[in-house]
Write a protein that holds these residues in place. Structure first.
Motif, PDB file in Angstrom:
ATOM      1  N   THR A 131      87.285  37.083  -5.198  1.00  0.00           N
ATOM      2  CA  THR A 131      87.465  38.479  -4.777  1.00  0.00           C
ATOM      3  C   THR A 131      88.138  38.579  -3.409  1.00  0.00           C
ATOM      4  OG1 THR A 131      85.257  38.565  -3.783  1.00  0.00           O
ATOM      5  CG2 THR A 131      85.450  39.229  -6.088  1.00  0.00           C
ATOM      6  N   LYS A 132      88.003  37.531  -2.591  1.00  0.00           N
ATOM      7  CA  LYS A 132      88.602  37.567  -1.256  1.00  0.00           C
ATOM      8  C   LYS A 132      89.243  36.213  -0.948  1.00  0.00           C
ATOM      9  CE  LYS A 132      85.406  41.039   0.565  1.00  0.00           C
ATOM     10  NZ  LYS A 132      84.411  41.384   1.625  1.00  0.00           N
ATOM     11  N   LEU A 133      90.524  36.240  -0.612  1.00  0.00           N
ATOM     12  CA  LEU A 133      91.267  35.026  -0.279  1.00  0.00           C
ATOM     13  C   LEU A 133      92.044  35.272   1.007  1.00  0.00           C
ATOM     14  CD1 LEU A 133      92.338  32.182  -0.937  1.00  0.00           C
ATOM     15  CD2 LEU A 133      94.145  33.261  -2.296  1.00  0.00           C
ATOM     16  N   ASP A 134      91.707  34.521   2.053  1.00  0.00           N
ATOM     17  CA  ASP A 134      92.371  34.683   3.352  1.00  0.00           C
ATOM     18  C   ASP A 134      92.860  33.323   3.832  1.00  0.00           C
ATOM     19  OD1 ASP A 134      93.266  35.320   5.867  1.00  0.00           O
ATOM     20  OD2 ASP A 134      91.514  36.520   6.420  1.00  0.00           O
ATOM     21  N   LEU A 135      94.184  33.131   3.779  1.00  0.00           N
ATOM     22  CA  LEU A 135      94.831  31.892   4.238  1.00  0.00           C
ATOM     23  C   LEU A 135      95.724  32.167   5.447  1.00  0.00           C
ATOM     24  CD1 LEU A 135      95.954  30.508   0.744  1.00  0.00           C
ATOM     25  CD2 LEU A 135      93.787  30.137   1.919  1.00  0.00           C
ATOM     26  N   SER A 136      95.530  33.283   6.106  1.00  0.00           N
ATOM     27  CA  SER A 136      96.421  33.693   7.190  1.00  0.00           C
ATOM     28  C   SER A 136      96.276  32.809   8.422  1.00  0.00           C
ATOM     29  CB  SER A 136      96.143  35.156   7.559  1.00  0.00           C
ATOM     30  OG  SER A 136      94.805  35.308   8.015  1.00  0.00           O
ATOM     31  N   ILE A 137      97.288  32.903   9.314  1.00  0.00           N
ATOM     32  CA  ILE A 137      97.347  32.208  10.604  1.00  0.00           C
ATOM     33  C   ILE A 137      97.179  30.700  10.399  1.00  0.00           C
ATOM     34  CG2 ILE A 137      96.617  32.249  13.017  1.00  0.00           C
ATOM     35  CD1 ILE A 137      95.300  34.892  12.530  1.00  0.00           C
ATOM     36  N   ASN A 138      98.058  30.122   9.604  1.00  0.00           N
ATOM     37  CA  ASN A 138      98.146  28.684   9.412  1.00  0.00           C
ATOM     38  C   ASN A 138      99.617  28.286   9.484  1.00  0.00           C
ATOM     39  OD1 ASN A 138      95.463  27.252   8.771  1.00  0.00           O
ATOM     40  ND2 ASN A 138      95.290  29.103   7.527  1.00  0.00           N
ATOM     41  N   LYS A 139      99.958  27.154   8.921  1.00  0.00           N
ATOM     42  CA  LYS A 139     101.350  26.690   8.918  1.00  0.00           C
ATOM     43  C   LYS A 139     101.795  26.372   7.492  1.00  0.00           C
ATOM     44  CE  LYS A 139     100.863  24.716  13.565  1.00  0.00           C
ATOM     45  NZ  LYS A 139     100.940  23.488  14.403  1.00  0.00           N
ATOM     46  N   TYR A 161      87.756  31.636   2.718  1.00  0.00           N
ATOM     47  CA  TYR A 161      88.344  31.944   4.016  1.00  0.00           C
ATOM     48  C   TYR A 161      88.771  30.642   4.703  1.00  0.00           C
ATOM     49  CZ  TYR A 161      86.880  36.868   4.095  1.00  0.00           C
ATOM     50  OH  TYR A 161      86.736  38.206   3.844  1.00  0.00           O
ATOM     51  N   LEU A 162      90.073  30.470   4.916  1.00  0.00           N
ATOM     52  CA  LEU A 162      90.598  29.305   5.629  1.00  0.00           C
ATOM     53  C   LEU A 162      91.494  29.740   6.784  1.00  0.00           C
ATOM     54  CD1 LEU A 162      91.622  27.081   2.561  1.00  0.00           C
ATOM     55  CD2 LEU A 162      89.510  26.977   3.889  1.00  0.00           C
ATOM     56  N   PHE A 163      91.383  30.999   7.209  1.00  0.00           N
ATOM     57  CA  PHE A 163      92.315  31.519   8.206  1.00  0.00           C
ATOM     58  C   PHE A 163      92.064  30.934   9.599  1.00  0.00           C
ATOM     59  CE2 PHE A 163      88.792  34.553   8.102  1.00  0.00           C
ATOM     60  CZ  PHE A 163      88.509  34.757   9.452  1.00  0.00           C
ATOM     61  N   GLN A 164      93.126  30.992  10.423  1.00  0.00           N
ATOM     62  CA  GLN A 164      93.133  30.502  11.803  1.00  0.00           C
ATOM     63  C   GLN A 164      92.773  29.019  11.873  1.00  0.00           C
ATOM     64  OE1 GLN A 164      91.349  32.767  14.935  1.00  0.00           O
ATOM     65  NE2 GLN A 164      92.101  34.713  14.156  1.00  0.00           N
ATOM     66  N   ASN A 165      93.590  28.205  11.203  1.00  0.00           N
ATOM     67  CA  ASN A 165      93.496  26.757  11.288  1.00  0.00           C
ATOM     68  C   ASN A 165      94.901  26.197  11.506  1.00  0.00           C
ATOM     69  OD1 ASN A 165      90.647  25.622  10.783  1.00  0.00           O
ATOM     70  ND2 ASN A 165      90.792  27.214   9.222  1.00  0.00           N
ATOM     71  N   GLN A 166      95.085  24.941  11.215  1.00  0.00           N
ATOM     72  CA  GLN A 166      96.394  24.306  11.361  1.00  0.00           C
ATOM     73  C   GLN A 166      96.838  23.707  10.022  1.00  0.00           C
ATOM     74  OE1 GLN A 166      98.071  24.291  14.378  1.00  0.00           O
ATOM     75  NE2 GLN A 166      96.426  25.584  15.149  1.00  0.00           N
ATOM     76  N   LEU A 167      96.475  24.365   8.937  1.00  0.00           N
ATOM     77  CA  LEU A 167      96.758  23.843   7.601  1.00  0.00           C
ATOM     78  C   LEU A 167      98.254  23.891   7.299  1.00  0.00           C
ATOM     79  CD1 LEU A 167      93.810  25.528   5.685  1.00  0.00           C
ATOM     80  CD2 LEU A 167      93.949  23.174   6.525  1.00  0.00           C
ATOM     81  N   THR A 168      98.732  22.861   6.603  1.00  0.00           N
ATOM     82  CA  THR A 168     100.149  22.752   6.262  1.00  0.00           C
ATOM     83  C   THR A 168     100.302  22.603   4.757  1.00  0.00           C
ATOM     84  OG1 THR A 168     100.039  20.361   6.645  1.00  0.00           O
ATOM     85  CG2 THR A 168     100.737  21.738   8.498  1.00  0.00           C
ATOM     86  N   ASP A 202      83.728  29.409   3.883  1.00  0.00           N
ATOM     87  CA  ASP A 202      84.347  29.971   5.077  1.00  0.00           C
ATOM     88  C   ASP A 202      84.547  28.862   6.100  1.00  0.00           C
ATOM     89  OD1 ASP A 202      85.213  31.350   7.253  1.00  0.00           O
ATOM     90  OD2 ASP A 202      83.594  32.823   7.287  1.00  0.00           O
ATOM     91  N   PHE A 203      85.780  28.350   6.191  1.00  0.00           N
ATOM     92  CA  PHE A 203      86.145  27.319   7.166  1.00  0.00           C
ATOM     93  C   PHE A 203      87.080  27.893   8.227  1.00  0.00           C
ATOM     94  CE2 PHE A 203      85.649  23.801   3.719  1.00  0.00           C
ATOM     95  CZ  PHE A 203      84.269  23.842   3.902  1.00  0.00           C
ATOM     96  N   SER A 204      87.024  29.197   8.427  1.00  0.00           N
ATOM     97  CA  SER A 204      87.968  29.878   9.310  1.00  0.00           C
ATOM     98  C   SER A 204      87.727  29.552  10.773  1.00  0.00           C
ATOM     99  CB  SER A 204      87.875  31.392   9.099  1.00  0.00           C
ATOM    100  OG  SER A 204      86.554  31.848   9.373  1.00  0.00           O
ATOM    101  N   GLU A 205      88.797  29.793  11.584  1.00  0.00           N
ATOM    102  CA  GLU A 205      88.746  29.668  13.043  1.00  0.00           C
ATOM    103  C   GLU A 205      88.263  28.285  13.490  1.00  0.00           C
ATOM    104  OE1 GLU A 205      88.102  33.770  15.077  1.00  0.00           O
ATOM    105  OE2 GLU A 205      86.547  33.566  13.580  1.00  0.00           O
ATOM    106  N   ASN A 206      88.921  27.269  12.973  1.00  0.00           N
ATOM    107  CA  ASN A 206      88.673  25.889  13.380  1.00  0.00           C
ATOM    108  C   ASN A 206      90.004  25.223  13.706  1.00  0.00           C
ATOM    109  OD1 ASN A 206      85.677  25.193  13.088  1.00  0.00           O
ATOM    110  ND2 ASN A 206      86.079  26.222  11.147  1.00  0.00           N
ATOM    111  N   TYR A 207      90.027  23.908  13.664  1.00  0.00           N
ATOM    112  CA  TYR A 207      91.263  23.156  13.935  1.00  0.00           C
ATOM    113  C   TYR A 207      91.599  22.269  12.736  1.00  0.00           C
ATOM    114  CZ  TYR A 207      89.729  24.468  18.605  1.00  0.00           C
ATOM    115  OH  TYR A 207      89.282  25.156  19.689  1.00  0.00           O
TER     116      TYR A 207
END
Length: 520
Positions: free
Chosen positions: A51-59, A30-37, A6-11
């Protein structure tokens, strides 16, 4: 063996490492809410236990890999709010255990694959709104096989709501344009900006509830559901059908219309574009039948002002310091990491909200201004709360980031002394004056500190006096003598280390030094 990441909500920046595909036992990513490209790497398809994959709110760009359809154990898939394009892979219809599918807010095109109708396990939502999809709605999705009546009703409502949301999007394209583009392209908010249209406007939150849901959850905004009141309106607690708790801010209708519109628009244009763990999250907004509503994440502990100045405050010093550092990091993000920078203009203890872990979240952006620092911006009138307003702002009407820093210094003094920002006239009239008068007569001693705290521990006293010095430099009469918010964060972290680490501060919280930082 690593099973969850879970690396979510970082930069975090850069591309998703292909090496993640080598962690065979991974079940949650979980990698959501970062600046990944970059693109979603095909190597992720090796994670067959996911079972759970969240890549939302990135680029993220490129297409959705069809290999995701091989994750037979996948229960949650979130790819929303990226820059993904191309068609929706029909292979996603193979995800027989999927309960939630979120792909909204991208640039997906083409028809909706009828294979998605095979996802009979969907229980929470299938959201494909705000894309460039064409064609007809496949009957297989509207009437999938082996689905009970309740689940069928839920799916139809979700799908119809997505279509209605897409049509509504055309009507509010200008507002959504301002909200969805990056912070660095948001225009400055002028006092004479054109107000939001008087016609009913509703931007459906991605979480999937409607205006009627809000009305039902608050019993038509009954007083018993009110959890806070401010100058611009009332905040209500709403428990949605899903169990999610949100805060609904209903702006007062009896105030001057232009002020309400300006406040409404300011919050949308600022919070709609930023994400930080110490900034309150805006889920969406609603203009319906004359009611301006803003929908936020709910803060369990309420505001710092209510707790600190309430009848039974039990906030110990480590907790207060944690709150002080969190609020400083939120402000540093607004001043230094947003482009253009954002000046809050109403920093006070009542606008610092606390979650169940007492982590601070800066809220209420109704007076916020987007400016190109270090230049100042002229206002037509003084805005803010008495006791927190910087001296130079009161007579020049020039707003800079140093105004926020002064207000933050007052909040620090509240945490240290336990006193409110407004004091009796015979004691100076405000907290800054009272503290400085006391120090002139008694020097900087523990006598100025909140007696409700454990002042028998010399380590606590020493640390509080160090923080007091930071508060005093933040509230310097001359704005040139005040530090930047990034320097405030650095000083707070260093004070924590020097006094024996009252709280654990992650290394990634240490702000980078920039050559253009103002000197303290």
């Amino acid at each position: 063996m690593v099973t969850e990441i879970d690396f979510s909500e970082n930069y975090l920046t850069g591309e998703i490492p292909v090496e993640l595909g080598q962690i065979k036992g991974l079940s949650l990513l979980y990698l959501f809410q970062n600046q990944l490209t970059g693109v979603i790497p095909n190597e992720i398809s090796s994670l067959r236990n996911l079972t759970k994959l969240d890549l939302s709110i990135n680029k993220l760009t490129g297409s959705i890999p069809s290999e995701l359809g091989t994750f037979m154990q996948l229960e949650l898939l979130k790819l929303s709010d990226n820059k993904l394009s191309g068609r929706i892979p029909s292979a996603l219809g193979n995800l027989s255990h999927l309960t939630e599918l979120q792909m909204g807010g991208n640039s997906l095109s083409g028809d909706i694959p009828p294979e998605l109708g095979s996802l009979s396990s969907l229980q929470i939502a299938m959201n494909i709104s705000y894309n460039n999809l064409t064609g007809e709605i496949p009957p297989e999705i509207v009437v999938p096989p082996l689905v009970n009546a309740d689940r069928l009703r839920s799916k139809i409502i979700t799908l119809v709501a997505a279509v209605v949301g897409g049509v509504s999007l055309i009507l509010i394209v200008v507002i959504l344009y301002f909200m969805r583009r990056p912070v660095e392209t948001v225009p400055s908010l002028q006092d004479d900006d054109v107000s939001i249209s008087e016609s009913d406007i509703y931007f459906r939150p991605k979480e999937g509830f409607t205006f009627q849901d809000l009305v039902e959850a608050t019993h038509h905004f009954h007083e018993s559901y009110a959890v806070g009141r401010g100058a611009c309106g009332t905040v209500y607690k709403a428990v949605m059908h899903s169990g999610q708790v949100i805060a609904v801010k209903k702006l007062s209708s009896n105030r001057e219309g232009s002020n309400i519109e300006n406040s409404f628009r300011a919050e949308i244009l600022t919070l709609g574009n930023i994400r930080h763990r110490n900034i309150v999250k805006l889920y969406g907004f609603c203009y319906h039948q004359g009611s301006n509503l803003l929908l936020y994440e709910y803060m369990t502990k309420g505001s710092l002002g209510e707790l600190l100045h309430g009848p039974s405050c039990d906030l110990d010093w480590p907790t207060r310091f944690t709150i002080a550092l969190g609020a400083a990091e939120g402000l540093a993000y607004l001043h230094h990491d947003c482009r253009p920078s954002i000046i809050h203009r109403d920093i006070k203890s009542n606008n610092i909200l606390l979650d169940d872990k007492f982590e601070a979240h800066v809220g209420d952006f109704g007076l916020a201004k987007v400016v190109d620092l270090p230049y100042s911006k002229s206002m037509s009138a003084v805005a803010g709360s008495y006791g927190y307003i910087a001296p130079e702002y009161a007579y020049t009407l020039k707003v800079t980031e140093k105004c926020d820093i002064y207000s933050y210094g007052v909040v620090l003094l509240e945490l240290l002394t336990g006193r409110t920002p407004v004091q009796p006239l015979e004691q100076g009239g405000d907290l800054v004056t009272w503290v400085k008068q006391y120090i002139r007569g008694h020097s900087l001693t523990s006598g100025v500190l909140d007696r409700r705290l454990d002042l028998e521990d010399q380590r606590i006293i020493d640390h509080m006096i160090t923080v007091m010095k930071i508060a005093l430099v933040c509230t310097s009469i001359s704005p040139l003598d005040r530090p930047s918010m990034r320097e405030v964060v650095l000083m707070l972290i260093e004070s924590n280390e020097q006094q024996g680490n009252f709280i654990a501060v992650p290394e990634n919280d240490l702000p980078p030094r920039h050559e253009d930082d103002d000197a303290p």
